[in-house]
Scaffold this active site. Structure first.
Site, PDB file in Angstrom:
ATOM      1  N   SER A 580       0.844  -1.190   0.000  1.00 38.28           N
ATOM      2  CA  SER A 580       0.000   0.000   0.000  1.00 38.28           C
ATOM      3  C   SER A 580       0.886   1.251   0.000  1.00 38.28           C
ATOM      4  CB  SER A 580      -0.973  -0.036   1.185  1.00 38.28           C
ATOM      5  OG  SER A 580      -1.983   0.932   1.028  1.00 38.28           O
ATOM      6  N   ASP A 655      -8.807  -5.047  -6.124  1.00 39.53           N
ATOM      7  CA  ASP A 655      -8.467  -4.004  -5.154  1.00 39.53           C
ATOM      8  C   ASP A 655      -9.358  -2.786  -5.381  1.00 39.53           C
ATOM      9  OD1 ASP A 655      -7.235  -2.130  -3.489  1.00 39.53           O
ATOM     10  OD2 ASP A 655      -5.224  -2.879  -3.903  1.00 39.53           O
ATOM     11  N   HIS A 687      -7.574  -5.324  -1.476  1.00 37.30           N
ATOM     12  CA  HIS A 687      -6.332  -4.613  -1.199  1.00 37.30           C
ATOM     13  C   HIS A 687      -5.337  -5.458  -0.420  1.00 37.30           C
ATOM     14  CE1 HIS A 687      -3.711  -1.245  -1.012  1.00 37.30           C
ATOM     15  NE2 HIS A 687      -3.832  -1.054   0.283  1.00 37.30           N
TER      16      HIS A 687
END
Length: 710
Positions: A580, A655, A687
């Site tokens: 991320s 995602d 995600h």
């Protein structure tokens, strides 16, 4: 016995002891940190309302044990089998059960809700929502239940009658769900008034928000599923707040006062139900008004307070009312540089700044029945801790928890007893019971579940940030057979972004168990919490504003300098991995500091901030029109030609947080530039890659580093 024999036996004993140690597998490291290796705790600890009794779960959460403050010897209270037999349910554990009173549990299974009497071992179904219902939210009395079906909001009243609150055929009008993509501490969209006279709810109009396609490969042919994804600088949702009057069946709406796409967040009810407080934040997120509205008419009454900043204002806590008979409230603010507590009248007059700490207040736990003392979590002077304090209405502050570490506290209804469960660097878990005078008894202290295993050690230190003055916390994990005379490769694990802190004074120091597995493969595993990360105050975090990646990279490079200063580090064999924001940092380090790392693995990375969502992205980066230089400098697309090391990019194909467009666009740019990289998708994962597939993910990540960092 001669010296040679003594030496032989000493070596034999040492060798035998080492040989008997078990190895932690990578699967263990991914799946068993909180299971097989999880510390002994009083799992599911709860106070029985209005008593000095408490309960917790044993036997894989299928048995509820009970004890009292005067006798901590626990006895069996109720079993899951008792409940399932009485109700005809098939519950697998106690999680999700709530207390209706000192004898009665509220139990839910799928869309059905039951009450269960502990004394009589009997119960019945009290409410049933439609099978497709979501966001079920009870009122305080547990007699009325609000829920959503699709984009609309309904309620079941205490007579089990279904009431339609909204009836929008247009699917773009969504009621009763969280808004602003949960970016302001919002975890739901339904707000019962204290006496259940009203039901407030968030509503968002997503008509102008772009549809974003997600591919579902589980059908033949594959199917595109559209989600609403408002990207930076583009059109956003339009929020408003509805207030449904249960007695009249009428709804009034509150709209933003300035612009239609301002944020309406952190809604709270006054104890007398006469007013609603809502924080309205402009889209630029640098001007916040806490507004007061009449609950019956929805009319604006007044602005109670206003906060502005040249970076951002970020309301994350609703107003807290310490006394149920007063509308005076406590507000969180970091306007003085750290999150502190301020006590106001309902007219917006500041009565008292309750805390003036130079450290971060996190959350209010509650207030004593008289409303004269407020209990809250805060880091204290050491930002890796999470401690519990109380403060009275005159500003006298007292530390409740006595030990350094990360604490979780549960307080009895009369606030005379405090259950405290904590861990720290050397304590796997310890459970204490405090009386109101601060005297504690130990209920449980966990043994070290890693005894008998090959397990490395972690060092927690500080280094200076790139500004030369700010302390940054570091964690260096070494293998169990560490030899200071050897040269070790290093894997740097990075996150680096806001609202995350990688290093905490908890057991394993905030590290994942798989990091210790990696250390046993002959690696050092290193992390530094750079400026921009959490729990250090506004100046520390807001250094990223308008230029995500810049100062964070420089701080990470100070970490690299520190590693290279250690005689046992092979400075030519450094690898970096993150997910991320950490994926963004991994790519940024590999491309903007191409000589520093030999290998990188970036998971779910932001590649260019213009493709990220509005609520988070515009807070930190503004818009491309307002900040073209910042977007240009932070985009990893602009540095692909610099790549020297081996790089693996990973993304979940479904995602909906960092959409796969980021990574695919980066791959496209690498192809255009003639640079070779590796790419691995996780089909149908969002995600985060979760479940058993996470073992596959970490095997992929760590093997890639080991194989390419030779």
């Amino acid at each position: 016995m001669n010296k040679k024999i003594i030496l032989f036996f000493s070596l034999f004993i040492a060798f035998t002891s080492q040989a008997q140690l078990k190895k932690i597998t990578l699967e263990d490291g991914v799946l068993q940190q909180g299971r097989k290796f999880g510390a002994d705790r009083l799992t599911g600890f709860q106070w029985i309302p209005n008593t000095n009794k408490y309960v917790y779960y044993t036997d894989v959460w299928t048995k509820m044990m009970s004890a009292t403050t005067t006798n901590s010897k626990a006895t069996e209270f109720v079993t899951l089998s008792d409940i399932n037999t009485a109700l005809g349910t098939k519950l697998k554990n106690f999680f999700g059960t709530e207390w209706l009173d000192g004898n009665t549990l509220l139990v839910s299974e799928n869309s059905k809700f039951y009450n269960y009497s502990i004394a009589s071992k009997s119960g019945k179904m009290i409410l049933e929502t439609p099978e497709n219902s979501e966001n079920q939210t009870f009122d305080k009395s547990k007699q009325n239940l609000a829920f959503t079906e699709g984009n609309n909001l309904f309620l079941l009243n205490k007579n089990n009658q279904k009431v339609t609150v909204t009836n929008n055929a247009d699917k773009n009008i969504v009621s009763g769900q969280s808004i602003s993509r949960n970016e302001f501490g919002i975890s739901g969209g339904i707000f019962w008034s204290p006496k259940s006279s009203y039901l407030a709810f968030y509503q968002k109009d997503e008509t102008d928000v772009a549809d974003y396609p997600i591919l579902d490969i589980n059908e033949t042919p594959g199917k595109l599923v559209s989600i609403k994804y408002p990207m930076i600088g583009q059109k956003s949702e339009k929020p408003r707040v509805g207030i449904y009057n249960l007695s009249t069946g009428k709804t009034v709406f509150i709209k933003p006062r300035n612009n239609a796409d301002d944020y309406l967040t952190n809604l709270s009810w006054t104890p007398d139900e006469k007013f609603i407080l809502i924080a309205e934040l402009n889209r630029g997120q640098n001007d916040m008004c806490l507004n007061l509205y009449d609950a019956n008419s929805g009319a604006f009454v007044k602005t109670l307070l206003n906060e502005t900043s040249n970076k951002w204002v970020e309301p994350e806590h609703d107003a807290f009312f310490p006394n149920s008979k007063s509308n005076n409230f406590v507000w969180h603010s970091e306007k003085d540089g750290f999150q502190n507590l301020y006590y106001y009248t309902i007219d917006g007059k500041l009565i008292k700044q309750l805390t003036s700490n130079k450290f971060v207040t996190r959350d209010i736990i509650g207030a004593n029945p008289a409303g004269t003392e407020i209990y809250f979590k805060a880091t204290g002077a050491n930002p890796t801790n999470m401690l519990v304090y109380k403060v009275d209405l005159k500003g006298k502050q007292t530390l409740i928890t006595k030990d350094e570490g990360v604490h979780n506290v549960s307080i009895s209804s009369d606030y005379n007893w405090f259950f405290d469960e904590y861990s720290n660097h050397s304590t796997p878990s310890k459970s204490l019971l405090y009386d109101k005078k601060g005297k504690a008894i130990t209920l449980l202290e966990s043994k070290n579940k890693y005894d008998g295993y090959e397990m490395g050690t972690a060092e927690i230190k500080t280094i200076k940030a790139a500004d030369g003055t700010t302390d940054l916390y570091t964690r260096l994990i070494k293998p169990s057979n560490f030899d200071p005379n050897k040269k070790y490769p290093v894997m740097v694990y990075v996150y680096g972004g806001p609202h995350a802190q990688m290093i905490t004074n908890s057991y394993l120091d905030g590290a994942n168990l798989w990091m210790y597995w990696m250390a046993e493969q002959g690696y050092l595993v290193f992390t530094v919490d750079n400026r921009g990360s959490d729990n250090r105050g506004f100046a520390f975090e807001s250094i990223i504003h308008g230029k995500c990646g810049t100062n964070e990279i420089e701080d990470q490079m100070k970490g690299v300098d520190y590693l290279k200063s250690l005689p046992y580090v092979d400075g030519n064999r450094l690898a970096v991995h993150g997910w991320s924001y950490g994926g963004f940092m991994t790519n940024s380090l590999m491309l903007r500091k191409p000589d520093a790392f030999k290998v990188g693995v970036a998971g779910g990375p932001v590649v260019d901030w213009k493709w990220y969502e509005i609520m988070y992205g515009e807070r930190y980066m503004d818009t491309p029109t307002e900040n073209p230089k910042g977007f240009e400098e932070s985009s990893t697309l602009n540095y692909v030609k610099n790549l020297k090391g081996k790089l693996l990019l990973i993304h979940g194909t479904n995602d909906d947080v960092v959409v796969e467009q980021h990574n695919l666009s980066l791959v496209k740019k690498f192809v255009e530039t003639g640079k070779q990289v590796d790419y691995f998708p996780y089909p149908m994962h969002k995600h985060n890659v979760i479940g058993k597939d996470r073992v596959h993910l970490m095997t992929k990540v760590l093997n890639y580093i080991i194989e390419n960092n030779k």
